[in-house]
Motif scaffolding. Structure first.
Motif, PDB file in Angstrom:
ATOM      1  N   LEU A  62      44.663 -42.413  -8.453  1.00  0.00           N
ATOM      2  CA  LEU A  62      45.849 -41.554  -8.392  1.00  0.00           C
ATOM      3  C   LEU A  62      45.688 -40.331  -9.281  1.00  0.00           C
ATOM      4  N   ARG A  63      46.519 -39.337  -9.029  1.00  0.00           N
ATOM      5  CA  ARG A  63      46.457 -38.098  -9.813  1.00  0.00           C
ATOM      6  C   ARG A  63      47.061 -38.286 -11.209  1.00  0.00           C
ATOM      7  N   SER A  64      48.005 -39.210 -11.368  1.00  0.00           N
ATOM      8  CA  SER A  64      48.600 -39.380 -12.698  1.00  0.00           C
ATOM      9  C   SER A  64      48.824 -40.865 -12.958  1.00  0.00           C
ATOM     10  N   VAL A 104      56.495 -40.050  -3.287  1.00  0.00           N
ATOM     11  CA  VAL A 104      56.944 -38.685  -3.597  1.00  0.00           C
ATOM     12  C   VAL A 104      55.938 -37.688  -3.013  1.00  0.00           C
ATOM     13  N   HIS A 105      54.647 -37.976  -3.227  1.00  0.00           N
ATOM     14  CA  HIS A 105      53.617 -37.087  -2.686  1.00  0.00           C
ATOM     15  C   HIS A 105      53.718 -36.986  -1.172  1.00  0.00           C
ATOM     16  N   GLN A 106      53.862 -38.140  -0.527  1.00  0.00           N
ATOM     17  CA  GLN A 106      53.924 -38.136   0.958  1.00  0.00           C
ATOM     18  C   GLN A 106      55.124 -37.345   1.465  1.00  0.00           C
ATOM     19  N   LEU A 108      56.741 -34.853  -0.052  1.00  0.00           N
ATOM     20  CA  LEU A 108      56.576 -33.413  -0.266  1.00  0.00           C
ATOM     21  C   LEU A 108      55.529 -32.840   0.700  1.00  0.00           C
ATOM     22  N   ARG A 109      54.451 -33.590   0.905  1.00  0.00           N
ATOM     23  CA  ARG A 109      53.380 -33.100   1.786  1.00  0.00           C
ATOM     24  C   ARG A 109      53.876 -32.993   3.233  1.00  0.00           C
ATOM     25  N   LYS A 110      54.656 -34.019   3.631  1.00  0.00           N
ATOM     26  CA  LYS A 110      55.160 -34.023   5.005  1.00  0.00           C
ATOM     27  C   LYS A 110      56.090 -32.833   5.283  1.00  0.00           C
ATOM     28  N   HIS A 300      40.255 -34.495 -11.078  1.00  0.00           N
ATOM     29  CA  HIS A 300      40.238 -35.842 -11.676  1.00  0.00           C
ATOM     30  C   HIS A 300      41.236 -36.776 -10.991  1.00  0.00           C
ATOM     31  N   ARG A 301      41.017 -38.046 -11.213  1.00  0.00           N
ATOM     32  CA  ARG A 301      41.937 -39.101 -10.773  1.00  0.00           C
ATOM     33  C   ARG A 301      42.008 -40.132 -11.897  1.00  0.00           C
ATOM     34  N   TYR A 302      42.987 -41.041 -11.805  1.00  0.00           N
ATOM     35  CA  TYR A 302      43.058 -42.191 -12.719  1.00  0.00           C
ATOM     36  C   TYR A 302      43.028 -43.478 -11.905  1.00  0.00           C
ATOM     37  N   LEU A 323      33.143 -34.917  -8.783  1.00  0.00           N
ATOM     38  CA  LEU A 323      32.344 -33.688  -8.773  1.00  0.00           C
ATOM     39  C   LEU A 323      32.036 -33.307  -7.325  1.00  0.00           C
ATOM     40  N   TYR A 324      33.007 -32.633  -6.691  1.00  0.00           N
ATOM     41  CA  TYR A 324      32.842 -32.261  -5.279  1.00  0.00           C
ATOM     42  C   TYR A 324      31.594 -31.399  -5.079  1.00  0.00           C
ATOM     43  N   ALA A 325      31.347 -30.465  -6.022  1.00  0.00           N
ATOM     44  CA  ALA A 325      30.205 -29.546  -5.864  1.00  0.00           C
ATOM     45  C   ALA A 325      28.888 -30.310  -5.896  1.00  0.00           C
ATOM     46  N   PRO A 356      44.309 -38.522   0.255  1.00  0.00           N
ATOM     47  CA  PRO A 356      45.696 -38.042   0.368  1.00  0.00           C
ATOM     48  C   PRO A 356      45.899 -36.595  -0.059  1.00  0.00           C
ATOM     49  N   HIS A 357      45.049 -36.062  -0.950  1.00  0.00           N
ATOM     50  CA  HIS A 357      45.261 -34.684  -1.424  1.00  0.00           C
ATOM     51  C   HIS A 357      44.373 -33.673  -0.706  1.00  0.00           C
ATOM     52  N   PHE A 358      43.784 -34.087   0.427  1.00  0.00           N
ATOM     53  CA  PHE A 358      42.904 -33.170   1.180  1.00  0.00           C
ATOM     54  C   PHE A 358      43.617 -31.818   1.340  1.00  0.00           C
ATOM     55  N   CYS A 359      42.863 -30.751   1.078  1.00  0.00           N
ATOM     56  CA  CYS A 359      43.455 -29.403   1.008  1.00  0.00           C
ATOM     57  C   CYS A 359      44.271 -29.049   2.249  1.00  0.00           C
ATOM     58  N   LEU A 360      45.519 -28.717   2.023  1.00  0.00           N
ATOM     59  CA  LEU A 360      46.380 -28.310   3.135  1.00  0.00           C
ATOM     60  C   LEU A 360      46.024 -26.920   3.638  1.00  0.00           C
TER      61      LEU A 360
HETATM   62  C1  HEM Z   1      39.749 -21.149  -0.426  1.00  0.00           C
HETATM   63  C2  HEM Z   1      39.318 -22.248  -0.762  1.00  0.00           C
HETATM   64  C3  HEM Z   1      40.063 -23.500  -1.099  1.00  0.00           C
HETATM   65  C4  HEM Z   1      39.455 -24.588  -1.622  1.00  0.00           C
HETATM   66  C5  HEM Z   1      37.986 -24.754  -1.948  1.00  0.00           C
HETATM   67  C6  HEM Z   1      40.497 -25.584  -1.816  1.00  0.00           C
HETATM   68  C7  HEM Z   1      40.260 -26.848  -2.318  1.00  0.00           C
HETATM   69  C8  HEM Z   1      41.227 -27.803  -2.535  1.00  0.00           C
HETATM   70  C9  HEM Z   1      40.974 -29.113  -3.088  1.00  0.00           C
HETATM   71  C10 HEM Z   1      39.602 -29.616  -3.544  1.00  0.00           C
HETATM   72  C11 HEM Z   1      42.150 -29.775  -3.132  1.00  0.00           C
HETATM   73  C12 HEM Z   1      42.372 -31.219  -3.582  1.00  0.00           C
HETATM   74  C13 HEM Z   1      42.468 -31.358  -5.071  1.00  0.00           C
HETATM   75  C14 HEM Z   1      42.254 -32.786  -5.517  1.00  0.00           C
HETATM   76  O1  HEM Z   1      41.204 -33.369  -5.230  1.00  0.00           O
HETATM   77  O2  HEM Z   1      43.134 -33.352  -6.186  1.00  0.00           O
HETATM   78  C15 HEM Z   1      43.170 -28.878  -2.609  1.00  0.00           C
HETATM   79  C16 HEM Z   1      44.498 -29.197  -2.482  1.00  0.00           C
HETATM   80  C17 HEM Z   1      45.437 -28.322  -2.026  1.00  0.00           C
HETATM   81  N1  HEM Z   1      45.223 -27.057  -1.521  1.00  0.00           N
HETATM   82 FE1  HEM Z   1      43.450 -26.094  -1.359  1.00  0.00          FE
HETATM   83  N2  HEM Z   1      41.707 -25.074  -1.419  1.00  0.00           N
HETATM   84  C18 HEM Z   1      41.490 -23.804  -0.957  1.00  0.00           C
HETATM   85  C19 HEM Z   1      42.441 -22.950  -0.428  1.00  0.00           C
HETATM   86  C20 HEM Z   1      43.778 -23.259  -0.278  1.00  0.00           C
HETATM   87  C21 HEM Z   1      44.764 -22.394   0.329  1.00  0.00           C
HETATM   88  C22 HEM Z   1      44.474 -21.009   0.932  1.00  0.00           C
HETATM   89  C23 HEM Z   1      45.959 -23.039   0.231  1.00  0.00           C
HETATM   90  C24 HEM Z   1      47.322 -22.612   0.662  1.00  0.00           C
HETATM   91  C25 HEM Z   1      47.776 -21.405   0.726  1.00  0.00           C
HETATM   92  C26 HEM Z   1      45.714 -24.331  -0.393  1.00  0.00           C
HETATM   93  C27 HEM Z   1      46.683 -25.278  -0.623  1.00  0.00           C
HETATM   94  C28 HEM Z   1      46.434 -26.526  -1.159  1.00  0.00           C
HETATM   95  C29 HEM Z   1      47.483 -27.485  -1.422  1.00  0.00           C
HETATM   96  C30 HEM Z   1      48.978 -27.302  -1.140  1.00  0.00           C
HETATM   97  C31 HEM Z   1      46.863 -28.615  -1.969  1.00  0.00           C
HETATM   98  C32 HEM Z   1      47.536 -29.900  -2.447  1.00  0.00           C
HETATM   99  C33 HEM Z   1      47.491 -30.953  -1.382  1.00  0.00           C
HETATM  100  C34 HEM Z   1      48.049 -32.270  -1.864  1.00  0.00           C
HETATM  101  O3  HEM Z   1      48.153 -32.505  -3.081  1.00  0.00           O
HETATM  102  O4  HEM Z   1      48.400 -33.088  -1.006  1.00  0.00           O
HETATM  103  N3  HEM Z   1      44.381 -24.428  -0.673  1.00  0.00           N
HETATM  104  N4  HEM Z   1      42.576 -27.682  -2.252  1.00  0.00           N
END
Ligand code: HEM
Length: 408
Positions: A62-64, A104-106, A108-110, A300-302, A323-325, A356-360
Motif C-alpha cells: 500500500l501507499r501508506s 477511498v482510493h477506488q 476517488l479513482r472511479k 514507494h509502498r509499505y 525501481l521502475y527505471a 491500482p495506481h497505474f498512471c491515469l
Molecule cells: C508523462 C509521463 C508520466 C509518467 C512517466 C507518469 C507516471 C506515473 C506513475 C509511475 C504513477 C504511479 C505512481 C506509483 O507507483 O505510486 C502515476 C500515477 C498517476 N498519474 Fe502519471 N505519469 C505521467 C503523466 C501523467 C499525466 C499527463 C497525468 C494527468 C494529467 C497523470 C496523472 C496521474 C495520476 C492521477 C496518477 C495517480 C493514479 C492513482 O493513484 O490511482 N500522469 N503516474
C-alpha cells in the motif's frame, strides 16, 4: 525466503555521476538477484522487473500505513514531519488519490477514470497540435528544447483537460513546479515555504474558478467534479486535491519525458533516421522512450501485513522501493535492454507503474509526446546536440535540466 541481511546498497542517488547515468547502479542492484536494503531511506529496493511488478501488484503493498496507526500515532507522525507547518500542502497534496489506498482510493479513482480514456483525450488532440505548431513557429535555429519548447507544452492540455481558461494555463507550470519541489530529497526550508504558499495560491484560484463554474457549468472536468461534490460523492478537500494531483502528476513528468525522448533519439541516430522514414512507428517509439529512460524512476509502498513477493518474505511495515527505471532495463525482461529500439513490441515497461495506481494520464502524456515529436521530425531534417545536458539529481525524477540543440 528471508530478506538477505548482508545486502546494503552503497550507491549515491544524489551524486552527479548517478544523475548523469543511473543505469550502471541499477544493473549492479539487479545483479545481486535480491532486494537490497538502502539505509538512508530505511527502504528495501526492488530492482528486477519480475520483483517490481510482483510488489506493485501485491494487494498488501500500500501507499501508506495510516490504517495501522491510531489517531494519536498519526497525529504524532504528522507533527514529526512538520505537517502542521504546511496546512494547505498537507490538506490538499499529501491526501490525494495517489497516497490513498483501498476503498477511498477506488472511489476517488472511479470519479475521474472515464475522463482519461483515449476517446476523451482525442478531443484535446487537434488543439494541442496547433498550439505546439505555434510554439515551433517561434523557435530559431538554436534553442533549448526544454525551456523554449517542452516547458510550455503540458500546461495547455492539462488546463483544457481540467477546464482552466487558456489565458491562465501559463501559470500552471510554475505552480506545479513549486508544489512538487517539497518532495525533493534535498529540499530546503525556502522550498518548503514556497510549496505551501503556492498550494494556497492554487487553492484560492481554484475556489474562484469553482464558484464561477458552479453558476455557469461547462463541458469540463471541474464542472463535472463540482456536480459530484454537490451530490456528496466527494468532499471539498478531495475535490481540490484531485485537481491538484492532475496538475502536478502531469506537468514535470511530461517535460521530462519529452527531454528524455529527444536525448535517446540523439544518442541513437539510426533510430532517429528510422523514425523519420517510418512515422507510423511513432506509437512504439514513444513507448520505447518511456521504457528507455523513465521520467518517474521510483515510487514507494509499505507492506500492510506480512506478505510474500516472488518468494521473499516481507514483514508487515516494511518500506519497499519500486525501481521502475531499473525494471525497464532488466535483460531478463527485455531483449538487448540497453538498446533504444523504436520498434520494440511487445514493450511491457513499468514507467506508468502497475496495479491500482497505474498512471491515469498515460494517454494524455503520449498525445503530448506525439504532437511534439511528429512536428519536430517533419520541420527539421537535422538535429544536433550543442552541449552535453545536465540531468536532475535524485531517485524520484529523471530528466534533463536543459537540452540545447541546433536544427536545420
Ligand atoms: C508523462 C509521463 C508520466 C509518467 C512517466 C507518469 C507516471 C506515473 C506513475 C509511475 C504513477 C504511479 C505512481 C506509483 O507507483 O505510486 C502515476 C500515477 C498517476 N498519474 Fe502519471 N505519469 C505521467 C503523466 C501523467 C499525466 C499527463 C497525468 C494527468 C494529467 C497523470 C496523472 C496521474 C495520476 C492521477 C496518477 C495517480 C493514479 C492513482 O493513484 O490511482 N500522469 N503516474
Amino acid at each position: 525466503m528471508q530478506l538477505p541481511t548482508d545486502q546494503n546498497a552503497t550507491f549515491d542517488p544524489l551524486s552527479t555521476a548517478f544523475a548523469r547515468d543511473p543505469y550502471p547502479d541499477y544493473a549492479a542492484l539487479r545483479a545481486t538477484g535480491q532486494p537490497v536494503f538502502y539505509a538512508p531511506f530505511d527502504i528495501w529496493l526492488f530492482s528486477r522487473h519480475t520483483d517490481v511488478q510482483a510488489a506493485a501488484l501485491n494487494p498488501l503493498s500500500l501507499r501508506s500505513l495510516d490504517h495501522l496507526m491510531t489517531a494519536r500515532e498519526m497525529a504524532e507522525e504528522r507533527r514529526a514531519q512538520n505537517w502542521h507547518d504546511m496546512p494547505f500542502h498537507s490538506r490538499f497534496v499529501q491526501f490525494s488519490m495517489l497516497n490513498a489506498d483501498g476503498e477511498v482510493h477506488q472511489r476517488l479513482r472511479k470519479l475521474v477514470f472515464r475522463e482519461f480514456t483515449p476517446g476523451q483525450i482525442e478531443r484535446l488532440k487537434s488543439g494541442v497540435e496547433s498550439y505546439v505548431g505555434g510554439l515551433f513557429d517561434r523557435l530559431g535555429k538554436r534553442f533549448d528544447f526544454i525551456e523554449d519548447l517542452c516547458a510550455h507544452v503540458p500546461g495547455l492540455a492539462i488546463g483544457r483537460f481540467l477546464g482552466v481558461p487558456d489565458e491562465d494555463c501559463h501559470a500552471l507550470r510554475q505552480w506545479s513546479e513549486d508544489i512538487v519541489q517539497y518532495f525533493d530529497i534535498d529540499r530546503t526550508d525556502e522550498r518548503k515555504v514556497l510549496a505551501e504558499r503556492t498550494t494556497k495560491t492554487f487553492y484560492d484560484y481554484l475556489s474562484d474558478l469553482s464558484n464561477h463554474r458552479r453558476k455557469h457549468p461547462k463541458d469540463d472536468l471541474i464542472s463535472r467534479l463540482i456536480t459530484r461534490w454537490d451530490a456528496g460523492d466527494l468532499t471539498e478537500d478531495e475535490y481540490v486535491s484531485t485537481c491538484m494531483l492532475i496538475l502536478m502528476a502531469g506537468h514535470g513528468s511530461t517535460i521530462d519525458a519529452l527531454g528524455n525522448g529527444l536525448n535517446a533519439l540523439l544518442r541513437f541516430p539510426d533510430q532517429m533516421a528510422r523514425l523519420r522514414n517510418n512515422p507510423q512507428l511513432m506509437p512504439t517509439a514513444i513507448q520505447e522512450m518511456f521504457r528507455y529512460d523513465a521520467p518517474l524512476p521510483f515510487f514507494h509502498r509499505y507492506a500492510s501485513d506480512d506478505m510474500t513477493v516472488n518468494g521473499w518474505d516481507i514483514p508487515k511495515g516494511t518500506k519497499i522501493g519500486l525501481l521502475y527505471a531499473s525494471a525497464n532495463r532488466d535483460p531478463e525482461a527485455f531483449l538487448d535492454a540497453d538498446r533504444f529500439d523504436i520498434g520494440r513490441a511487445p514493450n511491457r515497461h513499468l514507467a506508468f507503474a502497475a496495479g491500482p495506481h497505474f498512471c491515469l494520464g498515460n494517454h494524455l502524456a503520449r498525445m503530448n509526446m506525439e504532437a511534439v515529436f511528429s512536428q519536430l521530425l517533419i520541420r527539421f531534417g537535422h538535429i544536433d546536440m550543442t552541449a552535453e545536458p545536465e540531468f536532475k539529481s535524485g531517485l524520484s525524477l529523471r530528466g534533463p535540466k536543459s537540452l540545447h540543440i541546433a536544427v536545420r
